[in-house]
Design a protein around this motif. Sequence first.
Motif, short mmCIF file in Angstrom:
data_model
loop_
_atom_site.label_atom_id
_atom_site.label_comp_id
_atom_site.label_asym_id
_atom_site.label_seq_id
_atom_site.Cartn_x
_atom_site.Cartn_y
_atom_site.Cartn_z
N VAL A 203 0.80 -1.22 0.00
CA VAL A 203 0.00 0.00 0.00
C VAL A 203 0.83 1.27 0.00
CG1 VAL A 203 -1.97 -1.10 1.09
CG2 VAL A 203 -0.21 -0.06 2.53
N GLN A 204 2.13 1.16 -0.25
CA GLN A 204 2.91 2.39 -0.40
C GLN A 204 2.51 3.04 -1.71
OE1 GLN A 204 4.87 3.52 2.10
NE2 GLN A 204 4.00 1.74 3.15
N HIS A 205 2.16 4.32 -1.67
CA HIS A 205 1.49 4.92 -2.80
C HIS A 205 1.97 6.34 -3.02
CE1 HIS A 205 -1.60 4.26 -5.75
NE2 HIS A 205 -2.03 5.50 -5.57
N ALA A 206 1.84 6.84 -4.27
CA ALA A 206 2.52 8.09 -4.60
C ALA A 206 1.69 9.16 -5.29
CB ALA A 206 3.73 7.78 -5.49
N GLY A 207 0.51 8.88 -5.80
CA GLY A 207 -0.23 9.93 -6.49
C GLY A 207 -1.55 9.45 -7.03
N ASN B 103 -10.88 6.50 -9.32
CA ASN B 103 -9.51 6.89 -9.05
C ASN B 103 -8.60 6.68 -10.25
OD1 ASN B 103 -7.45 7.67 -6.89
ND2 ASN B 103 -6.53 5.80 -7.70
N GLY B 104 -7.91 7.74 -10.66
CA GLY B 104 -6.81 7.65 -11.61
C GLY B 104 -5.51 7.71 -10.84
N ASP B 105 -4.47 7.10 -11.39
CA ASP B 105 -3.31 6.85 -10.55
C ASP B 105 -2.02 6.98 -11.35
OD1 ASP B 105 -3.04 5.38 -7.64
OD2 ASP B 105 -1.33 4.99 -8.94
N ILE B 106 -0.98 7.41 -10.66
CA ILE B 106 0.33 7.53 -11.29
C ILE B 106 0.91 6.16 -11.62
CG2 ILE B 106 1.78 7.49 -9.23
CD1 ILE B 106 3.25 9.96 -10.48
N LEU B 107 0.33 5.10 -11.04
CA LEU B 107 0.85 3.75 -11.25
C LEU B 107 0.18 3.02 -12.41
CD1 LEU B 107 1.15 2.53 -7.54
CD2 LEU B 107 2.95 3.44 -9.02
N GLY B 108 -0.68 3.70 -13.15
CA GLY B 108 -1.33 2.99 -14.24
C GLY B 108 -2.01 3.93 -15.21
N LEU C 167 -5.03 5.66 -20.79
CA LEU C 167 -4.49 6.98 -21.08
C LEU C 167 -3.14 7.14 -20.39
CD1 LEU C 167 -5.01 9.77 -22.40
CD2 LEU C 167 -5.98 10.49 -20.21
N VAL C 168 -2.13 7.37 -21.20
CA VAL C 168 -0.77 7.58 -20.69
C VAL C 168 -0.62 9.06 -20.33
CG1 VAL C 168 1.68 7.43 -21.24
CG2 VAL C 168 0.08 5.78 -22.24
N THR C 169 -0.23 9.37 -19.15
CA THR C 169 -0.14 8.52 -17.99
C THR C 169 -0.83 9.25 -16.85
OG1 THR C 169 1.41 7.33 -16.51
CG2 THR C 169 2.09 9.47 -17.25
N PHE C 170 -1.28 8.53 -15.82
CA PHE C 170 -1.93 9.13 -14.67
C PHE C 170 -3.23 9.83 -15.06
CE2 PHE C 170 -0.89 11.85 -10.61
CZ PHE C 170 -2.04 11.39 -10.02
N PRO C 171 -4.23 9.09 -15.49
CA PRO C 171 -5.50 9.72 -15.89
C PRO C 171 -6.27 10.26 -14.70
CG PRO C 171 -5.70 7.33 -15.92
CD PRO C 171 -4.26 7.63 -15.63
N HIS D 45 -27.82 14.72 -17.96
CA HIS D 45 -27.13 13.57 -17.40
C HIS D 45 -25.63 13.85 -17.37
CE1 HIS D 45 -31.01 11.94 -18.08
NE2 HIS D 45 -30.85 11.68 -19.37
N LYS D 46 -25.00 13.53 -16.25
CA LYS D 46 -23.57 13.82 -16.11
C LYS D 46 -22.74 12.80 -16.89
CE LYS D 46 -23.83 16.31 -11.76
NZ LYS D 46 -23.27 16.48 -10.39
N ASP D 47 -21.79 13.33 -17.63
CA ASP D 47 -20.92 12.51 -18.47
C ASP D 47 -19.59 12.27 -17.78
OD1 ASP D 47 -22.84 12.58 -20.73
OD2 ASP D 47 -22.36 14.72 -20.70
N PHE D 48 -18.75 11.50 -18.42
CA PHE D 48 -17.46 11.06 -17.86
C PHE D 48 -16.35 11.54 -18.78
CE2 PHE D 48 -14.57 7.16 -17.29
CZ PHE D 48 -13.94 7.71 -16.18
N VAL D 49 -15.45 12.34 -18.24
CA VAL D 49 -14.33 12.89 -19.00
C VAL D 49 -13.04 12.52 -18.28
CG1 VAL D 49 -13.22 15.02 -19.80
CG2 VAL D 49 -15.71 14.78 -19.95
N VAL D 50 -12.02 12.16 -19.06
CA VAL D 50 -10.74 11.72 -18.49
C VAL D 50 -9.61 12.48 -19.18
CG1 VAL D 50 -9.23 9.75 -18.02
CG2 VAL D 50 -11.71 9.42 -18.13
N ALA D 51 -8.67 12.99 -18.38
CA ALA D 51 -7.51 13.71 -18.92
C ALA D 51 -6.31 13.43 -18.05
CB ALA D 51 -7.80 15.22 -18.98
N PRO D 52 -5.09 13.61 -18.58
CA PRO D 52 -3.90 13.41 -17.74
C PRO D 52 -3.94 14.30 -16.51
CG PRO D 52 -3.27 13.58 -20.04
CD PRO D 52 -4.72 13.95 -19.97
#
Length: 740
Positions: free
Chosen positions: A257-261, A279-284, A317-321, A333-340
């Motif tokens: 569980v050591q985690h960074a972002g 959750n978007g993450d720096i690890l994926g 999405l590279v990287t950390f979406p 209706h609320k939509d879903f948007v993803v960005a770095p």
Amino acid sequence: MRMYWLSLCVLLVCTGTLKAQNGTYVPAVNVPVSHNGTQIENPWVGGFNAPIFSEIDLNGDGIKDLFVFDREGYRISTFINNGTTGQVDYHYAPEYRSKFPAGMHDWVLLKDFNCDGKEDIFTYSYSGGMTVYRNDFTPQNGLQFTLAYTLVNSKYGSITANLYVASVNLPALTDVDNDGDLDVLTFPVSGSFVEFHRNKAVEQFGVCDTLVYQLDPSCFGNFGLSGFANEALLNVGCRMALPGDEVHLEPDVAARVQHAGSCMIALDIDGDGDKDLMNGDILGNNMLLVVNGGSTSGATMIAQDDSFPSYDDPVDLVTFPGPYYFDANNDGHKDFVVAPCISGPSENYNNVLYYTNTTNNTTNIFSFIKKRFLVDGMMEVGSGANVVFQDVDKDGLVDIVVGNYGYYTPTPPFQSGLAYYRNVGTATAPSFELVSQDFASLMQLGLTGLSPAFGDIDSDGDDDLVLGNSDGTLLRYNNNGTGYVLAQPSMTTSNGTPIDVGSNSTPQLYDVNKDGKLDLVVGERTGTLNYYENTGTPSSPAFNLVTSSFGNVLVNNAFSLYGYSYPFMYDSAGATQLLVGAVNGYIYKYTNIDNNLLGNFTLVDSMYQRIYEPQRITVASRDITGDGIREILTGNYAGGLTLYAFDSTTSIQETIQQEAAFQLYPNPAADYIMIRIDETARPAMREIRIVDITGREVLKVQSNSATVPLQLDNVSSGIYRCIISDGRVSSSKNFVIAKP
């Protein structure tokens, strides 16, 4: 350790109020641009690299507009939503940018904390937490913000401390327990588990217009995040620690569980009344949905989808979406948007994923639509935008050519080229059409940071091409009438010495000494300029270094080695003028150049025309409308372009972020600081104040000296702001005192 990082991240900005006189340069948002024969919606926004999206009603019409804060350069973009049902209907409205507080950094989220229906500002504080501005919009005064909380605190047991939010993370600001006030979900310093900071405003005061936080003693949802991938570890018990305490875990759990972002939102995705987490993450490159099977009084995460939405096209999405949830197409209706969620080695072109909500806000089934939400309506070239005006096709109309640092590719990390926009309008009404994103097929070079300069250096009647790039060298291409032919893969001086300015060469071809031959002026990463005189013949150029500190120009930030100077020399009524774009987003203007090529040029403006396009602004200027007044074209590191035109009818007064007019050192300080006032500033008696992060004044002096030493013997360690005022404008900088 936290103080060390704070000292590295000190904000070197100030604010001032300036009044324009009888006209000013304004964004020319209505100049049309087309891609593939179709006019694009918002060409001159300036690009997105790592945008954070928030809804807000900017103009008071009852429709939620869009505020975008880009972590690349901390750029603000504002869009008015015309509200057409079932359509994405955002239109760039840069006039609202100046309404927001200057100096916001790292992240900004807009959420209504006082239940008045108006979104307030939550932004990162250098103290390791959040600063809050209240939205005080009125129909009479329009949009305006007032500082409400310099630093948001929370009770950790019996201890009150700053509610910690990391600069790299995004907290979830939402009403978790459905009691009507705004709670906070965030990660502690360890970044392993989610903290629930419950707002006690309703319980204690019966109102929701204040922020009174208390840490819930158990970790939210009884889950953790893996230290190896963006996935959840369910049914992991923990307890929240007090500041300075350790969280005690079993060794096998602690290792995972050591985690960074993380960038996180909370939403009731399944309509059962409790808050689930995205959750978007720096690890994926994936998006993680963690489903809450508990209740508003006690969250328990029972399931996860680590390839969300696994039923459609999963996020990759590279990287950390980073995830965002809002009604983008005005269907209710609320939509879903993803960005770095971080700038740097991330996808920078196909970088804003848009999923429409095909059901409603209770069931939330998302369907992928496209990879370039809003970005496909911009002039956008990935990262970096090195701009030039050039009549490429010799039809008498000025075209645009843009070099870039590069488009993200897995291998190599970036691929640089030139984009060519042909002017298909008229001499008085320009209109641009994208012809090629790889003009002259330069992507095959495998270089980054291509920066073009055009000019007829061999006197054959057509314009040749000189290319700067990230490694600091120059390439020369001859125009043979049908295309560009590589003449020198590494330009040299007449004695064979390679022309190399170190890194990030940005050339311009200009007859500096007015002898009828084009010389070379080259900017570079350090913020200086290099002057290479053309000592050859009109048909056979030979460039030789005259000086690597041309005009003593230096546009790097205080305490920074970088300036990323981008020169543009031009003639104005027979006198040479010089504009220089800089890393801080401002344009510097210099005069006193002719007959003074070995002397010091005169800096007449360090924020030319008040244009601010962070960061690494590049600049070109030509009269493209035939009215005798130059337009100004800028690029920036977010990969977009902005066009400015002079408007003689405007006279505006606005608060803007500008480069500080003084230097302060050492930083961090201990026993003293030295303040050095910019020599171009008007001599005056100045009041110098030192205040702490709560606004409490700890020191005040008056001086009209250019250099002022201040003793700090009676000032304790911490973060402070130095404010200098001469009765006309105020300038300020943050700094750190670290006593041994």
